[in-house]
Structure formats: structure tokens, C-alpha cells
Scaffold this motif. Structure first.
Motif, PDB file in Angstrom:
ATOM      1  N   LEU A  89       8.471  -2.980 -16.597  1.00 50.09           N
ATOM      2  CA  LEU A  89       9.849  -3.344 -16.278  1.00 50.09           C
ATOM      3  C   LEU A  89      10.088  -4.789 -16.696  1.00 50.09           C
ATOM      4  CD1 LEU A  89       9.949  -1.845 -12.706  1.00 50.09           C
ATOM      5  CD2 LEU A  89      11.085  -0.914 -14.718  1.00 50.09           C
ATOM      6  N   PRO A  90      11.307  -5.118 -17.107  1.00 49.89           N
ATOM      7  CA  PRO A  90      11.547  -6.496 -17.554  1.00 49.89           C
ATOM      8  C   PRO A  90      11.363  -7.498 -16.430  1.00 49.89           C
ATOM      9  CG  PRO A  90      13.347  -5.051 -18.198  1.00 49.89           C
ATOM     10  CD  PRO A  90      12.467  -4.264 -17.284  1.00 49.89           C
ATOM     11  N   TYR A  91      10.867  -8.657 -16.796  1.00 51.87           N
ATOM     12  CA  TYR A  91      10.720  -9.795 -15.879  1.00 51.87           C
ATOM     13  C   TYR A  91       9.738  -9.539 -14.740  1.00 51.87           C
ATOM     14  CZ  TYR A  91      14.646 -11.787 -18.337  1.00 51.87           C
ATOM     15  OH  TYR A  91      15.466 -12.278 -19.308  1.00 51.87           O
ATOM     16  N   THR A  92       8.865  -8.529 -14.886  1.00 47.53           N
ATOM     17  CA  THR A  92       7.826  -8.335 -13.867  1.00 47.53           C
ATOM     18  C   THR A  92       6.523  -8.932 -14.364  1.00 47.53           C
ATOM     19  OG1 THR A  92       7.430  -6.164 -14.800  1.00 47.53           O
ATOM     20  CG2 THR A  92       8.741  -6.242 -12.788  1.00 47.53           C
ATOM     21  N   PHE A  93       5.694  -9.292 -13.405  1.00 48.71           N
ATOM     22  CA  PHE A  93       4.377  -9.827 -13.727  1.00 48.71           C
ATOM     23  C   PHE A  93       3.353  -8.696 -13.593  1.00 48.71           C
ATOM     24  CE2 PHE A  93       0.870 -12.528 -14.089  1.00 48.71           C
ATOM     25  CZ  PHE A  93      -0.029 -12.268 -13.066  1.00 48.71           C
ATOM     26  N   LEU A 171       3.868  -7.726 -27.815  1.00 41.78           N
ATOM     27  CA  LEU A 171       4.585  -7.029 -28.882  1.00 41.78           C
ATOM     28  C   LEU A 171       6.004  -6.701 -28.458  1.00 41.78           C
ATOM     29  CD1 LEU A 171       2.220  -4.465 -30.613  1.00 41.78           C
ATOM     30  CD2 LEU A 171       3.750  -6.057 -31.729  1.00 41.78           C
ATOM     31  N   ILE A 172       6.133  -6.205 -27.222  1.00 46.88           N
ATOM     32  CA  ILE A 172       7.473  -5.860 -26.725  1.00 46.88           C
ATOM     33  C   ILE A 172       8.355  -7.090 -26.725  1.00 46.88           C
ATOM     34  CG2 ILE A 172       8.723  -5.256 -24.631  1.00 46.88           C
ATOM     35  CD1 ILE A 172       6.655  -3.167 -24.058  1.00 46.88           C
ATOM     36  N   GLN A 173       7.766  -8.233 -26.262  1.00 45.80           N
ATOM     37  CA  GLN A 173       8.572  -9.445 -26.184  1.00 45.80           C
ATOM     38  C   GLN A 173       8.964  -9.932 -27.580  1.00 45.80           C
ATOM     39  OE1 GLN A 173       6.896 -12.557 -23.821  1.00 45.80           O
ATOM     40  NE2 GLN A 173       8.874 -13.554 -23.620  1.00 45.80           N
ATOM     41  N   ALA A 178      13.124 -10.437 -31.714  1.00 46.71           N
ATOM     42  CA  ALA A 178      13.600 -10.207 -33.084  1.00 46.71           C
ATOM     43  C   ALA A 178      14.909  -9.424 -33.076  1.00 46.71           C
ATOM     44  CB  ALA A 178      12.539  -9.454 -33.886  1.00 46.71           C
ATOM     45  N   THR A 179      14.999  -8.417 -32.209  1.00 45.26           N
ATOM     46  CA  THR A 179      16.213  -7.587 -32.142  1.00 45.26           C
ATOM     47  C   THR A 179      17.424  -8.427 -31.769  1.00 45.26           C
ATOM     48  OG1 THR A 179      14.802  -5.805 -31.349  1.00 45.26           O
ATOM     49  CG2 THR A 179      17.166  -5.463 -31.175  1.00 45.26           C
ATOM     50  N   THR A 180      17.278  -9.242 -30.723  1.00 48.51           N
ATOM     51  CA  THR A 180      18.429 -10.054 -30.290  1.00 48.51           C
ATOM     52  C   THR A 180      18.738 -11.148 -31.305  1.00 48.51           C
ATOM     53  OG1 THR A 180      16.796 -11.063 -28.842  1.00 48.51           O
ATOM     54  CG2 THR A 180      18.521  -9.780 -27.802  1.00 48.51           C
ATOM     55  N   ALA A 181      17.703 -11.689 -31.959  1.00 49.02           N
ATOM     56  CA  ALA A 181      17.958 -12.755 -32.938  1.00 49.02           C
ATOM     57  C   ALA A 181      18.663 -12.214 -34.176  1.00 49.02           C
ATOM     58  CB  ALA A 181      16.640 -13.421 -33.322  1.00 49.02           C
ATOM     59  N   ILE A 196      12.437   0.585 -33.270  1.00 51.22           N
ATOM     60  CA  ILE A 196      10.991   0.314 -33.189  1.00 51.22           C
ATOM     61  C   ILE A 196      10.630  -0.084 -31.761  1.00 51.22           C
ATOM     62  CG2 ILE A 196       9.156  -1.244 -33.965  1.00 51.22           C
ATOM     63  CD1 ILE A 196      10.586  -1.354 -36.662  1.00 51.22           C
ATOM     64  N   LEU A 197      11.496  -0.890 -31.130  1.00 51.53           N
ATOM     65  CA  LEU A 197      11.252  -1.321 -29.751  1.00 51.53           C
ATOM     66  C   LEU A 197      11.223  -0.132 -28.798  1.00 51.53           C
ATOM     67  CD1 LEU A 197      10.978  -3.679 -27.773  1.00 51.53           C
ATOM     68  CD2 LEU A 197      13.459  -3.736 -27.624  1.00 51.53           C
ATOM     69  N   PHE A 198      12.132   0.799 -29.029  1.00 55.67           N
ATOM     70  CA  PHE A 198      12.181   2.010 -28.192  1.00 55.67           C
ATOM     71  C   PHE A 198      10.884   2.808 -28.317  1.00 55.67           C
ATOM     72  CE2 PHE A 198      13.867   5.413 -25.888  1.00 55.67           C
ATOM     73  CZ  PHE A 198      13.678   6.595 -26.575  1.00 55.67           C
TER      74      PHE A 198
END
Lengths: 227, 59
Positions: A89-93, A171-173, A178-181, A196-198
Motif C-alpha cells: 500500500l502507498p506510504y506504508t513501511f 522499482l515501484i517507486q 517516471a509515470t508522473t514525470a 508497466i507499473l500496473f
């Protein structure tokens, strides 16, 4: 505050209080606790089915002495599975990206299997260090090789889990960055990168489950040799 | 053919009785012997007296 790519792996800390223990114990809160009803709800039944499946699969190759390890191995499997999956999940440690935690799991458990073997069946445990039917000139070299492979097992167990999860998260990060940039610059390429991210996210879900399974499976294999 | 059984049917004698890569005790003895050999080597190199080279005298 600017984040680097490795800041997701820093152990969380709030006002100087380390939160690693909470992050390790949190997945247990998500699992329904058993109650004393005869027929439980869907979630509890599903959980019970899963635990039975895991325990059965792990215990089939083990003899009766090995069944004492059922609680340990099943709970280890559940812990690693929940920690790995929640980390996606995003932003989890993810605590299992920390080598210290994985070595703390791998080393004592491997040592326990080794000492169990040396205590209960020392001749067989030592005899396993030489494969059957080895030609005589190769024997000393092969014994040293087998000893090295035995001693490297806890390191391999810990590093395998750490490296797989860390690499996946990185890799996900990277690909999401890259996608947002690329989105304002080359939207079509950004869409391809999003695809690719999906696919990568699906892969990481699989890797999270497989790595938990492999960790526990290898421990049960080391146990089989020694119990 | 000759070596693919567990060795339980054969009566080994001499060296083959104790050091045998087909029986579990034989394999264990090989392992112990190898570890002892390595330990002896390490001890030998640690405990051997170091050669002292004489100091070079100034001319």
C-alpha cells in the motif's frame, strides 16, 4: 521536505520513539480473533481455512516431532504474508525490507533446526555433510563446500527476503516517479509506463506471497533434515 | 551396481568399515576426520615458532 528514493525504507520514528514494534504488530489487528461460536462468520471461516491449508502443507513432510513446529511456522508464514502484502500500500513501511529484522528471524530459526539435529541425531546430522557415493578424492573438498553451504543458509534466507522486497518497492517507486514525470511531457509514454507499473504491482503482490512462502518452506526443509 | 545400495547388507572390514561414503556412520567419520584435519592445520600454523630475521646492521 524532499524525499530521496530510499526514505521509504527508514525505520519510522515519532518524536524519537521508534515505531517499528507497532508496525510489526499491526497486521495482527487485521486478523479476526477466534470466538467461541460453533459456526463463525465468513471472515473467520476464511481465515481458519487458510491457516489449516498452510499448516497441513507444511506438516505433511514432517514426522511427529516436527509437528511441534506447527504453531511457529504457521504464525511466521502469516506474519510475513501480512507484512509483505500491507507494504504494497502507498506510504506504508514494510518491516521486512529491513535486513536486521529478517536476519533476526532467519538466524535463530536456522540455528534451532541445526541444534535440534545435532542434539537428537548427531551422526545423521554430521553425515548429511557428505553426499552419499562421493568419490574418495573429492571427499574433503565436498565436505568443506557442504559446510559452507550450511553456514550460509541463514544469510541467504535473510538477504533473499530483504533483497526481493526492497528491490520491488524501489522499482515501484522509480516507475511511478517516471509515470508522473512523463505525464505533462509525453502522455503516451506515461500511459505505457503506467501499464508497466500496473503489471509490476501484480508481480509484487505475487512476489510478496511467494517470498513469505519460500522463507517458511526452506525453514521446514532444514527442519526435515534434522528432526 | 556395486555401490548403489545402502550398505546395510554388506559386512565391511578394515578402512571401509569406518570410512565409507555409502553408510551414514562412514560419512560421519569422514566429516569428523576432515574437521579434525583442518583444525590441526590451523593449530599448526598458529602455534609454530616464528622465524626471527636478524636486524640489518648499519654500515
Amino acid at each position: 521536505m524532499n524525499l530521496s528514493f530510499f526514505d521509504q525504507f527508514t525505520s519510522p520514528c515519532l518524536l524519537g520513539i521508534p515505531l517499528i514494534l507497532i508496525s510489526m504488530l499491526f497486521p495482527a489487528l487485521l486478523l479476526p480473533s477466534p470466538n467461541n461460536r460453533w459456526i463463525t462468520n465468513r471472515l473467520s471461516t476464511l481465515q481458519l481455512w487458510l491457516f489449516h491449508l498452510i499448516t497441513k502443507q507444511l506438516m505433511i513432510p514432517l514426522n511427529k516431532n516436527g509437528h511441534k513446529w506447527a504453531l511457529l511456522l504457521t504464525s511466521l508464514m502469516t506474519l510475513l504474508l501480512t507484512i509483505n502484502l500491507l507494504g504494497l500500500l502507498p506510504y506504508t513501511f514494510t518491516p521486512t525490507t529491513q535486513l536486521s529484522m529478517n536476519m533476526a528471524l532467519a538466524f535463530p530459526l536456522w540455528l534451532a533446526t541445526l541444534l535440534t539435529g545435532l542434539r537428537n541425531q548427531p551422526s545423521i546430522a554430521l553425515g548429511h555433510l557428505l553426499p552419499e557415493g562421493t568419490p574418495t578424492p573429492l571427499i574433503p573438498a565436498l565436505i568443506m563446500i557442504e559446510t559452507t553451504s550450511l553456514l550460509i543458509r541463514p544469510l541467504a534466507l535473510g538477504v533473499r527476503l530483504t533483497a526481493n522486497l526492497t528491490a520491488g518497492h524501489l522499482l515501484i517507486q522509480l516507475i511511478s516517479t517516471a509515470t508522473t514525470a512523463l505525464l505533462p511531457i509525453m502522455p503516451t509514454i506515461s500511459l505505457l509506463t503506467a501499464l508497466i507499473l500496473f503489471l509490476l504491482t501484480i508481480l509484487e503482490v505475487a512476489v510478496a506471497m511467494i517470498q513469505a512462502y519460500v522463507f517458511v518452506l526452506l525453514l521446514s526443509l532444514y527442519l526435515q533434515e534434522n528432526i | 551396481m556395486a555401490g548403489h545400495d545402502s550398505g546395510s547388507q554388506h559386512q565391511f572390514t578394515g578402512f571401509q568399515k569406518y570410512f565409507n561414503s555409502y553408510t551414514i556412520t562412514g560419512r560421519r567419520n569422514y566429516v569428523i576426520a576432515t574437521y579434525t584435519g583442518v583444525a590441526m592445520l590451523i593449530l599448526y600454523f598458529k602455534l609454530r615458532p616464528k622465524k626471527k630475521t636478524p636486524a640489518v646492521a648499519d654500515k
